[in-house]
Design a protein around this motif. Sequence first.
Motif, PDB file in Angstrom:
ATOM      1  N   ARG A   1       0.837  -1.204   0.000  1.00 67.03           N
ATOM      2  CA  ARG A   1       0.000   0.000   0.000  1.00 67.03           C
ATOM      3  C   ARG A   1       0.871   1.252   0.000  1.00 67.03           C
ATOM      4  O   ARG A   1       0.592   2.220  -0.719  1.00 67.03           O
ATOM      5  N   GLN A   2       1.922   1.256   0.791  1.00 66.30           N
ATOM      6  CA  GLN A   2       2.824   2.399   0.845  1.00 66.30           C
ATOM      7  C   GLN A   2       3.537   2.593  -0.491  1.00 66.30           C
ATOM      8  O   GLN A   2       3.686   3.719  -0.981  1.00 66.30           O
ATOM      9  N   TYR A   3       3.979   1.493  -1.085  1.00 65.16           N
ATOM     10  CA  TYR A   3       4.685   1.572  -2.364  1.00 65.16           C
ATOM     11  C   TYR A   3       3.754   2.121  -3.452  1.00 65.16           C
ATOM     12  O   TYR A   3       4.127   3.027  -4.199  1.00 65.16           O
ATOM     13  N   THR A   4       2.550   1.556  -3.540  1.00 70.68           N
ATOM     14  CA  THR A   4       1.600   1.987  -4.560  1.00 70.68           C
ATOM     15  C   THR A   4       1.243   3.459  -4.382  1.00 70.68           C
ATOM     16  O   THR A   4       1.177   4.213  -5.354  1.00 70.68           O
ATOM     17  N   ASP A   5       1.052   3.874  -3.144  1.00 71.18           N
ATOM     18  CA  ASP A   5       0.775   5.274  -2.854  1.00 71.18           C
ATOM     19  C   ASP A   5       1.920   6.162  -3.354  1.00 71.18           C
ATOM     20  O   ASP A   5       1.688   7.194  -3.987  1.00 71.18           O
TER      21      ASP A   5
ATOM     22  N   CYS B   1       1.854   6.375  -7.161  1.00 67.14           N
ATOM     23  CA  CYS B   1       0.765   7.231  -7.633  1.00 67.14           C
ATOM     24  C   CYS B   1       1.106   8.710  -7.434  1.00 67.14           C
ATOM     25  O   CYS B   1       0.801   9.535  -8.300  1.00 67.14           O
ATOM     26  N   LEU B   2       1.752   9.027  -6.332  1.00 74.29           N
ATOM     27  CA  LEU B   2       2.182  10.406  -6.111  1.00 74.29           C
ATOM     28  C   LEU B   2       3.249  10.792  -7.142  1.00 74.29           C
ATOM     29  O   LEU B   2       3.175  11.856  -7.759  1.00 74.29           O
ATOM     30  N   TRP B   3       4.220   9.929  -7.356  1.00 75.70           N
ATOM     31  CA  TRP B   3       5.308  10.200  -8.301  1.00 75.70           C
ATOM     32  C   TRP B   3       4.780  10.452  -9.714  1.00 75.70           C
ATOM     33  O   TRP B   3       5.221  11.363 -10.413  1.00 75.70           O
ATOM     34  N   TYR B   4       3.816   9.608 -10.145  1.00 74.49           N
ATOM     35  CA  TYR B   4       3.273   9.715 -11.501  1.00 74.49           C
ATOM     36  C   TYR B   4       2.003  10.561 -11.566  1.00 74.49           C
ATOM     37  O   TYR B   4       1.373  10.642 -12.616  1.00 74.49           O
ATOM     38  N   SER B   5       1.629  11.171 -10.443  1.00 73.92           N
ATOM     39  CA  SER B   5       0.454  12.037 -10.347  1.00 73.92           C
ATOM     40  C   SER B   5      -0.821  11.330 -10.815  1.00 73.92           C
ATOM     41  O   SER B   5      -1.568  11.838 -11.645  1.00 73.92           O
ATOM     42  N   LYS B   6      -1.063  10.154 -10.230  1.00 76.79           N
ATOM     43  CA  LYS B   6      -2.238   9.347 -10.558  1.00 76.79           C
ATOM     44  C   LYS B   6      -3.167   9.277  -9.350  1.00 76.79           C
ATOM     45  O   LYS B   6      -2.717   9.084  -8.218  1.00 76.79           O
ATOM     46  N   PRO B   7      -4.468   9.406  -9.574  1.00 72.02           N
ATOM     47  CA  PRO B   7      -5.393   9.248  -8.456  1.00 72.02           C
ATOM     48  C   PRO B   7      -5.368   7.808  -7.947  1.00 72.02           C
ATOM     49  O   PRO B   7      -5.181   6.864  -8.723  1.00 72.02           O
ATOM     50  N   LEU B   8      -5.563   7.674  -6.648  1.00 73.96           N
ATOM     51  CA  LEU B   8      -5.543   6.363  -6.004  1.00 73.96           C
ATOM     52  C   LEU B   8      -6.801   6.207  -5.164  1.00 73.96           C
ATOM     53  O   LEU B   8      -7.086   7.053  -4.306  1.00 73.96           O
TER      54      LEU B   8
ATOM     55  N   LEU C   1      -5.877  12.173  -4.146  1.00 72.87           N
ATOM     56  CA  LEU C   1      -5.578  12.929  -5.354  1.00 72.87           C
ATOM     57  C   LEU C   1      -4.226  13.593  -5.156  1.00 72.87           C
ATOM     58  O   LEU C   1      -4.080  14.432  -4.259  1.00 72.87           O
ATOM     59  N   PRO C   2      -3.237  13.233  -5.954  1.00 70.30           N
ATOM     60  CA  PRO C   2      -1.893  13.784  -5.770  1.00 70.30           C
ATOM     61  C   PRO C   2      -1.888  15.312  -5.727  1.00 70.30           C
ATOM     62  O   PRO C   2      -2.523  15.968  -6.549  1.00 70.30           O
ATOM     63  N   TYR C   3      -1.207  15.839  -4.723  1.00 67.74           N
ATOM     64  CA  TYR C   3      -1.012  17.265  -4.520  1.00 67.74           C
ATOM     65  C   TYR C   3      -2.303  18.014  -4.175  1.00 67.74           C
ATOM     66  O   TYR C   3      -2.323  19.234  -4.167  1.00 67.74           O
ATOM     67  N   ARG C   4      -3.382  17.267  -3.881  1.00 70.12           N
ATOM     68  CA  ARG C   4      -4.648  17.890  -3.485  1.00 70.12           C
ATOM     69  C   ARG C   4      -5.153  17.356  -2.152  1.00 70.12           C
ATOM     70  O   ARG C   4      -5.869  18.050  -1.450  1.00 70.12           O
ATOM     71  N   THR C   5      -4.822  16.106  -1.848  1.00 75.11           N
ATOM     72  CA  THR C   5      -5.240  15.503  -0.585  1.00 75.11           C
ATOM     73  C   THR C   5      -4.009  14.912   0.091  1.00 75.11           C
ATOM     74  O   THR C   5      -2.951  14.777  -0.532  1.00 75.11           O
TER      75      THR C   5
END
Length: 167
Positions: free
Chosen positions: A116-120, A123-130, A146-150
């Motif tokens: 879960r930590q890795y996937t998170d 997703c942050l690195w590639y700016s993908k919603p999770l 939502l990367p950079y929003r939450t």
Amino acid sequence: AANQNIFLVGCGALGCEYLKGLALMGVGIGDAGKVTVTDMDTIELSNLSRQFLFRGSDVGKSKSVSGARVVKGWNPDMNVEGVEKFVGPSTEEFFTDEFWESLDLCWNALDNVMARQYTDGRCLWYSKPLLESGTTGTKSNSEVILPYRTSTYNDGDDPEPVAIAKW
């Protein structure tokens, strides 16, 4: 939804429900759409009571491959692939930059905190919603990230796992 590229991480109790919903909504049926589901676990007899995609004949087989096969039978137009891979640094040759960049959404359905930590982090690195969901002992959570929003999953503190009490 037809042309969405979704990565579902986990095909246990939660993942089966999510995979069912994606198939019935027509996600991944377009030329550019795809659902990739990964889980490195195999089906055990005890899974049959809570993971409804599986039958007795599936015991010992891959959860993700079996789940993909079942929903493809329900929705033959669905582009779905079951993968038997752990998501982490050791599988970056499979889950490449191109893979992560191609995603519209990642959806966790895990009981493994490290995954879960890795996937998170990916997703942050590639700016993908999770869509983050999973279990830790008897506790569960679900949140939209939502990367950079939450805040992210890694921003929080995981509770210590609590064993189920035996009576």
